[in-house]
Motif scaffolding. Structure first.
Motif, PDB file in Angstrom:
ATOM      1  N   THR A  89      24.906  46.516  12.664  1.00 32.81           N
ATOM      2  CA  THR A  89      26.370  46.426  12.683  1.00 32.81           C
ATOM      3  C   THR A  89      26.781  45.287  11.749  1.00 32.81           C
ATOM      4  OG1 THR A  89      26.497  47.224  14.957  1.00 32.81           O
ATOM      5  CG2 THR A  89      28.386  45.989  14.143  1.00 32.81           C
ATOM      6  N   THR A  94      30.917  51.403  19.269  1.00 34.76           N
ATOM      7  CA  THR A  94      30.117  51.695  20.453  1.00 34.76           C
ATOM      8  C   THR A  94      29.320  50.448  20.811  1.00 34.76           C
ATOM      9  OG1 THR A  94      29.890  54.015  19.784  1.00 34.76           O
ATOM     10  CG2 THR A  94      28.418  53.221  21.514  1.00 34.76           C
ATOM     11  N   ASN A 124      21.076  54.162  19.459  1.00 36.43           N
ATOM     12  CA  ASN A 124      21.116  55.288  18.525  1.00 36.43           C
ATOM     13  C   ASN A 124      22.507  55.567  17.948  1.00 36.43           C
ATOM     14  OD1 ASN A 124      18.373  55.715  18.999  1.00 36.43           O
ATOM     15  ND2 ASN A 124      18.756  57.133  20.688  1.00 36.43           N
ATOM     16  N   ALA A 125      23.511  54.805  18.379  1.00 36.37           N
ATOM     17  CA  ALA A 125      24.886  55.032  17.920  1.00 36.37           C
ATOM     18  C   ALA A 125      25.101  54.469  16.514  1.00 36.37           C
ATOM     19  CB  ALA A 125      25.869  54.399  18.892  1.00 36.37           C
ATOM     20  N   ALA A 126      26.181  54.905  15.885  1.00 35.16           N
ATOM     21  CA  ALA A 126      26.525  54.386  14.550  1.00 35.16           C
ATOM     22  C   ALA A 126      26.817  52.892  14.639  1.00 35.16           C
ATOM     23  CB  ALA A 126      27.741  55.128  14.014  1.00 35.16           C
ATOM     24  N   ASP A 147      28.909  50.688  13.749  1.00 35.30           N
ATOM     25  CA  ASP A 147      30.227  50.432  13.179  1.00 35.30           C
ATOM     26  C   ASP A 147      31.135  49.615  14.088  1.00 35.30           C
ATOM     27  OD1 ASP A 147      30.710  52.256  15.178  1.00 35.30           O
ATOM     28  OD2 ASP A 147      31.363  53.879  13.854  1.00 35.30           O
TER      29      ASP A 147
END
Length: 320
Positions: free
Chosen positions: A257, A85, A78-80, A82
């Motif tokens: 990503t 993470t 659920n993290a960005a 980029d």
């Protein structure tokens, strides 16, 4: 018109490449979805330390345990996307849990982007010295003759050692009965005390006891012998064709990503894994470093999902 579109596309590509040229320009979080102190956690920390030096930014390891790794891993899903993470992926979480949990919270193949595999942790069956079978062939035959089969302990339901034991039953007709413990240490303690005859565990957790003569090695379930135990045969050498069941660990990012970030992380990960110093540190944990591409890591995940899914279904394994 076509030339104009092509020009815009080229400009967008160059802008995207430039945007990621400075990656990373701030600390990266590596989520370890288990409690501190285990082999998985330790492997993540030694890799994070080496990788941070290559990237020029700190890699902060955060432990988020729960649900056999599901909770911490879902947080990364659920993290960005980029690159800031990442998750330390474990085979038990990514390719076994989807089959044993009734409501698995994410898709291991679609919701995560593999960066690269760190390495393989070889598994081994060891026995108490009083156990009559000393080879895998004898163990298989002996188990078939026992009315209730032969119990073997592991770190818990649905772990790679449990699945490997059930795979052996399916391929050979052996009768090994799984005894789940709350951690590999508890299973090892009972094996050393003779309360249970067999333990299926990682080589790193058994090597000291084997060398001291407190446990007898039966076989390792890797494709080739382990340098730390060169005298212990593989399952394949012991008469079980194509049997391979090792645990693995790697690094993954959220899906979507940017490929430029994945490629940079993979390049630097492979560089640290090629270091003799890091390879030696991983070897002390029973892990063999395995540099490779994101595609190779993804292919193994897909293969293991299919292989272990069949075992889980056949053995009717469900999460506790």
């Amino acid at each position: 018109m076509i030339r104009h579109i092509a020009t815009l596309a080229t400009a967008a590509l160059l802008a995207s490449t430039a945007a990621f040229a400075d990656f990373p320009d701030k600390p990266i979080r590596l989520i370890v979805p288990f409690a501190p102190g285990g082999v998985t956690d330790t492997s993540g920390r030694v890799v994070a330390e080496a990788l941070s030096k290559r990237l020029g930014q700190p890699i902060v390891v955060e432990n988020k345990a729960g649900a056999s790794g599901n909770i911490g891993t879902q947080g990364v899903v659920n993290a960005a996307p980029d690159g800031y993470t990442l998750v330390l992926g474990f085979d038990g979480t990514l390719v076994i849990n989807p089959h044993v949990f009734a409501n698995f919270p994410f898709d291991s193949l679609k919701d995560l982007a593999p960066v690269g595999k760190i390495g393989d942790a070889v598994l081994i069956i060891v026995a108490h010295p009083s156990f009559p079978a000393k080879t895998l062939k004898d163990l298989i035959e002996y188990s078939k003759k026992q009315p209730g089969g032969v119990p073997y302990g592991t770190s818990g339901v649905g772990g790679t050692p449990h699945i490997a034991g059930e795979l052996l039953n399916l391929q050979t007709g052996s009768k090994l009965n799984h005894i789940p413990y709350k951690g590999g240490g508890a299973a090892m303690t009972d094996a050393l005390g003779g309360q249970i005859p067999l333990v299926y565990t990682a080589v790193a957790g058994a090597s000291t006891h084997v060398k001291a003569g407190r446990l007898v090695p039966i076989a390792v379930s890797s494709r080739v012998r382990v340098p730390a135990m060169p005298d212990v045969p593989t399952f394949i050498e012991s008469g079980v064709p194509d049997f391979e069941a090792s645990s693995w660990v790697g690094i993954l990012a959220p899906a979507k990503t940017p490929r430029a970030i994945i490629d940079k992380l993979n390049k630097e990960l492979n560089a640290v894994l090629a270091s003799p110093e890091l390879a030696e540190k991983l070897a002390t944990l029973g892990i063999t470093a395995t540099p490779g591409t994101p595609e190779q890591f993804a292919a193994q995940m897909k293969m293991d999902l299919e292989k272990y899914g069949k075992v889980v279904k056949a053995a009717n394994i469900k999460a506790e």
